[in-house]
Design a protein around this motif. Structure first.
Motif, mmCIF file in Angstrom:
data_model
loop_
_atom_site.group_PDB
_atom_site.id
_atom_site.type_symbol
_atom_site.label_atom_id
_atom_site.label_comp_id
_atom_site.label_asym_id
_atom_site.label_seq_id
_atom_site.Cartn_x
_atom_site.Cartn_y
_atom_site.Cartn_z
ATOM 1 N N LYS A 65 0.845 -1.193 0.000
ATOM 2 C CA LYS A 65 0.000 0.000 0.000
ATOM 3 C C LYS A 65 0.887 1.253 0.000
ATOM 4 C CE LYS A 65 -3.270 -0.100 3.245
ATOM 5 N NZ LYS A 65 -3.701 0.068 4.645
ATOM 6 N N LYS A 76 0.964 5.295 -11.473
ATOM 7 C CA LYS A 76 -0.304 4.618 -11.238
ATOM 8 C C LYS A 76 -0.374 3.298 -11.993
ATOM 9 C CE LYS A 76 -5.121 4.416 -11.006
ATOM 10 N NZ LYS A 76 -5.264 3.213 -11.768
ATOM 11 N N ASP A 80 -0.448 -0.304 -10.203
ATOM 12 C CA ASP A 80 -1.618 -1.140 -10.506
ATOM 13 C C ASP A 80 -1.189 -2.533 -10.942
ATOM 14 O OD1 ASP A 80 -3.918 0.225 -9.968
ATOM 15 O OD2 ASP A 80 -4.135 1.099 -11.972
ATOM 16 N N GLY A 83 -0.217 -4.739 -8.292
ATOM 17 C CA GLY A 83 -1.240 -4.984 -7.282
ATOM 18 C C GLY A 83 -1.039 -4.184 -6.005
ATOM 19 N N GLN A 85 -1.849 -1.138 -3.633
ATOM 20 C CA GLN A 85 -2.960 -0.204 -3.406
ATOM 21 C C GLN A 85 -2.450 1.223 -3.226
ATOM 22 O OE1 GLN A 85 -5.295 -0.718 0.300
ATOM 23 N NE2 GLN A 85 -7.110 -0.287 -0.936
ATOM 24 N N MET A 86 -3.113 2.178 -3.885
ATOM 25 C CA MET A 86 -2.759 3.590 -3.725
ATOM 26 C C MET A 86 -3.842 4.290 -2.913
ATOM 27 S SD MET A 86 -1.501 4.426 -7.567
ATOM 28 C CE MET A 86 -2.213 2.919 -8.207
ATOM 29 N N VAL A 87 -3.405 5.168 -2.037
ATOM 30 C CA VAL A 87 -4.351 5.938 -1.231
ATOM 31 C C VAL A 87 -3.993 7.418 -1.384
ATOM 32 C CG1 VAL A 87 -5.283 6.344 1.088
ATOM 33 C CG2 VAL A 87 -4.519 4.043 0.435
ATOM 34 N N ILE A 88 -4.984 8.233 -1.710
ATOM 35 C CA ILE A 88 -4.771 9.686 -1.806
ATOM 36 C C ILE A 88 -5.471 10.340 -0.626
ATOM 37 C CG2 ILE A 88 -5.286 11.776 -3.125
ATOM 38 C CD1 ILE A 88 -5.132 10.156 -5.659
ATOM 39 N N SER A 102 -4.191 6.795 12.074
ATOM 40 C CA SER A 102 -5.495 6.530 11.476
ATOM 41 C C SER A 102 -5.511 5.236 10.679
ATOM 42 C CB SER A 102 -5.987 7.727 10.654
ATOM 43 O OG SER A 102 -5.048 8.133 9.721
ATOM 44 N N ILE A 103 -4.437 4.903 9.968
ATOM 45 C CA ILE A 103 -4.517 3.654 9.190
ATOM 46 C C ILE A 103 -4.339 2.396 10.041
ATOM 47 C CG2 ILE A 103 -3.868 4.682 6.959
ATOM 48 C CD1 ILE A 103 -1.154 3.254 7.344
ATOM 49 N N VAL B 94 -6.719 11.212 -11.737
ATOM 50 C CA VAL B 94 -7.808 10.649 -10.958
ATOM 51 C C VAL B 94 -9.093 10.523 -11.758
ATOM 52 C CG1 VAL B 94 -9.317 11.002 -8.979
ATOM 53 C CG2 VAL B 94 -6.898 11.316 -8.730
ATOM 54 N N ASP B 97 -9.853 7.958 -14.521
ATOM 55 C CA ASP B 97 -9.496 6.606 -14.188
ATOM 56 C C ASP B 97 -10.670 5.902 -13.555
ATOM 57 O OD1 ASP B 97 -7.709 4.497 -13.586
ATOM 58 O OD2 ASP B 97 -6.201 6.057 -13.852
ATOM 59 N N ASN B 99 -10.658 3.168 -11.769
ATOM 60 C CA ASN B 99 -10.432 2.298 -10.618
ATOM 61 C C ASN B 99 -10.282 3.005 -9.287
ATOM 62 O OD1 ASN B 99 -10.427 0.103 -12.413
ATOM 63 N ND2 ASN B 99 -8.326 0.629 -12.970
ATOM 64 N N TRP B 100 -10.651 4.264 -9.246
ATOM 65 C CA TRP B 100 -10.528 4.960 -7.969
ATOM 66 C C TRP B 100 -11.847 4.921 -7.206
ATOM 67 C CZ3 TRP B 100 -6.129 6.691 -5.780
ATOM 68 C CH2 TRP B 100 -5.004 6.772 -6.604
ATOM 69 N N ALA B 109 -9.413 8.958 -1.144
ATOM 70 C CA ALA B 109 -9.530 8.162 -2.361
ATOM 71 C C ALA B 109 -8.515 7.031 -2.357
ATOM 72 C CB ALA B 109 -9.298 9.060 -3.575
ATOM 73 N N PHE B 110 -8.840 5.937 -3.018
ATOM 74 C CA PHE B 110 -7.922 4.796 -3.024
ATOM 75 C C PHE B 110 -8.257 3.857 -4.171
ATOM 76 C CE2 PHE B 110 -11.525 4.120 -0.285
ATOM 77 C CZ PHE B 110 -11.989 2.855 -0.615
ATOM 78 N N THR B 111 -7.311 2.974 -4.488
ATOM 79 C CA THR B 111 -7.552 1.960 -5.515
ATOM 80 C C THR B 111 -7.738 0.609 -4.839
ATOM 81 O OG1 THR B 111 -5.186 1.496 -5.705
ATOM 82 C CG2 THR B 111 -6.090 3.140 -7.214
ATOM 83 N N ILE B 112 -8.337 -0.311 -5.573
ATOM 84 C CA ILE B 112 -8.410 -1.698 -5.115
ATOM 85 C C ILE B 112 -7.833 -2.541 -6.253
ATOM 86 C CG2 ILE B 112 -9.923 -3.585 -4.336
ATOM 87 C CD1 ILE B 112 -11.784 -1.566 -3.162
ATOM 88 N N PRO B 113 -6.488 -2.635 -6.312
ATOM 89 C CA PRO B 113 -5.855 -3.210 -7.500
ATOM 90 C C PRO B 113 -5.941 -4.727 -7.615
ATOM 91 C CG PRO B 113 -4.185 -2.580 -5.922
ATOM 92 C CD PRO B 113 -5.499 -2.156 -5.338
ATOM 93 N N ASN B 114 -6.316 -5.410 -6.586
ATOM 94 C CA ASN B 114 -6.511 -6.849 -6.779
ATOM 95 C C ASN B 114 -7.619 -7.353 -5.864
ATOM 96 O OD1 ASN B 114 -5.443 -8.401 -4.402
ATOM 97 N ND2 ASN B 114 -3.579 -7.231 -4.862
ATOM 98 N N ILE B 117 -7.775 -7.704 -1.935
ATOM 99 C CA ILE B 117 -7.869 -6.573 -1.015
ATOM 100 C C ILE B 117 -9.322 -6.370 -0.609
ATOM 101 C CG2 ILE B 117 -7.545 -4.066 -0.815
ATOM 102 C CD1 ILE B 117 -5.122 -4.354 -2.648
ATOM 103 N N PRO B 122 -9.224 1.977 3.250
ATOM 104 C CA PRO B 122 -7.965 1.647 3.926
ATOM 105 C C PRO B 122 -7.586 2.662 5.012
ATOM 106 C CG PRO B 122 -7.521 2.546 1.749
ATOM 107 C CD PRO B 122 -9.014 2.426 1.865
ATOM 108 N N VAL B 123 -8.293 3.763 5.077
ATOM 109 C CA VAL B 123 -7.960 4.773 6.090
ATOM 110 C C VAL B 123 -8.843 4.611 7.327
ATOM 111 C CG1 VAL B 123 -7.677 7.230 6.567
ATOM 112 C CG2 VAL B 123 -7.230 6.360 4.270
ATOM 113 N N ARG B 125 -11.574 2.335 7.475
ATOM 114 C CA ARG B 125 -12.214 1.008 7.463
ATOM 115 C C ARG B 125 -13.724 1.036 7.233
ATOM 116 N NH1 ARG B 125 -8.151 1.149 10.158
ATOM 117 N NH2 ARG B 125 -6.503 -0.388 9.929
#
Ligand SMILES: [Zn+2]
Lengths: 106, 141
Positions: A65, A76, A80, A83, A85-88, A102-103, B94, B97, B99-100, B109-114, B117, B122-123, B125
């Motif tokens: 992550k 990106k 991707d 696999g 995960q990206m968090v903005i 927080s995480i 963003v 795309d 997948n966001w 914002a976040f991705t779920i690439p597989n 997950i 993810p921040v 829950r």
């Protein structure tokens, strides 16, 4: 599980660095133990493809992550593909210690 | 009220795929990749002459992020002009795309690439997450 947070400095009092490819440091967090390690982002001074190099570092570190404020299109697609995960985060000025809390749910 | 941020909304995508210099005395080599949000920042600030605080609001990003995108756009265009490079517009990060996801509770914002997950934020829950490009909520059952 390991997570990378992009940081402006090399300790948990630094703030989130919103630029993924050109961030100053990567904070590598072990989400189970809460331990952190800071490594310098070697890509930050590159004139081009900083995002790609930074993404390669992330992949080499075996993290699952990445938390930042911004990801370019090349970073990106690379993350991707692996696999990761990206968090903005929407609040860019956050202190790393607070992001960690927080995480990890503390 | 929390500030809305990401996805970056492109009001209208550029009507071209790129720009090429002509009549250059040297062989044109190289290209710069202008992101859609960079095009948008230039358009709002320098074409629509919109104050930056309004432009960033319209794009749904912070002022600092807007300033960064705008500066980057200007540098790319300047470099293309001076060095006779091709300008290519590419997808930004963003909005276009698919997948966001965005969390309905903390708005990050976040991705779920597989598929392994978990489909949670993810921040914080939260299970109340939503694909950014869809209007319907995809709450987890
Ligand atoms: Zn959340």
């Amino acid at each position: 599980m390991k997570t990378i947070i992009t940081a402006n400095g090399s300790d948990v009092n630094a703030t989130l660095d919103p630029r993924f490819g050109r961030c100053e440091f990567f904070c590598i967090l072990d989400e189970e133990t809460g331990e952190t390690e800071f490594i310098e982002n070697k890509a930050k001074l590159q004139s081009s493809a900083a995002g790609t190099t930074a993404a390669e570092t992330v992949i080499e570190q075996g993290v699952k992550k990445v938390i930042s404020g911004d990801f370019g299109p090349k970073a990106k697609s690379l993350l991707d593909r692996f696999g990761i995960q990206m968090v903005i985060l929407k609040d860019e000025g956050q202190i790393i210690a607070n992001v960690i809390n927080s995480i990890t749910g503390k | 009220m929390p500030r809305r941020k990401s996805p970056r909304k492109i009001v209208a995508p550029p009507v071209f795929k790129g720009y090429k210099p002509f009549g250059s005395s040297k062989v044109c080599d190289g290209e710069v990749e202008l992101l859609y949000e960079e095009y948008e920042a230039i358009k709002l600030a320098d074409y629509d002459l919109m104050p930056h605080h309004e432009a960033c609001h319209l794009m749904g990003i912070s002022r600092a992020t807007f300033a960064r995108i705008y500066e980057s756009a200007r540098r790319k265009i300047a470099s293309a002009f001076v060095e006779a490079k091709t300008i290519k517009t590419v997808y930004g990060n963003v909005y276009f795309d698919e997948n966001w996801f965005r969390c309905n509770d903390c708005e990050n914002a976040f991705t779920i690439p597989n598929p392994r997950i978990k489909r949670i934020c993810p921040v914080c829950r939260s299970q109340s997450i939503q694909l950014m490009n869809s209007t319907g909520s995809t709450n987890n059952k």
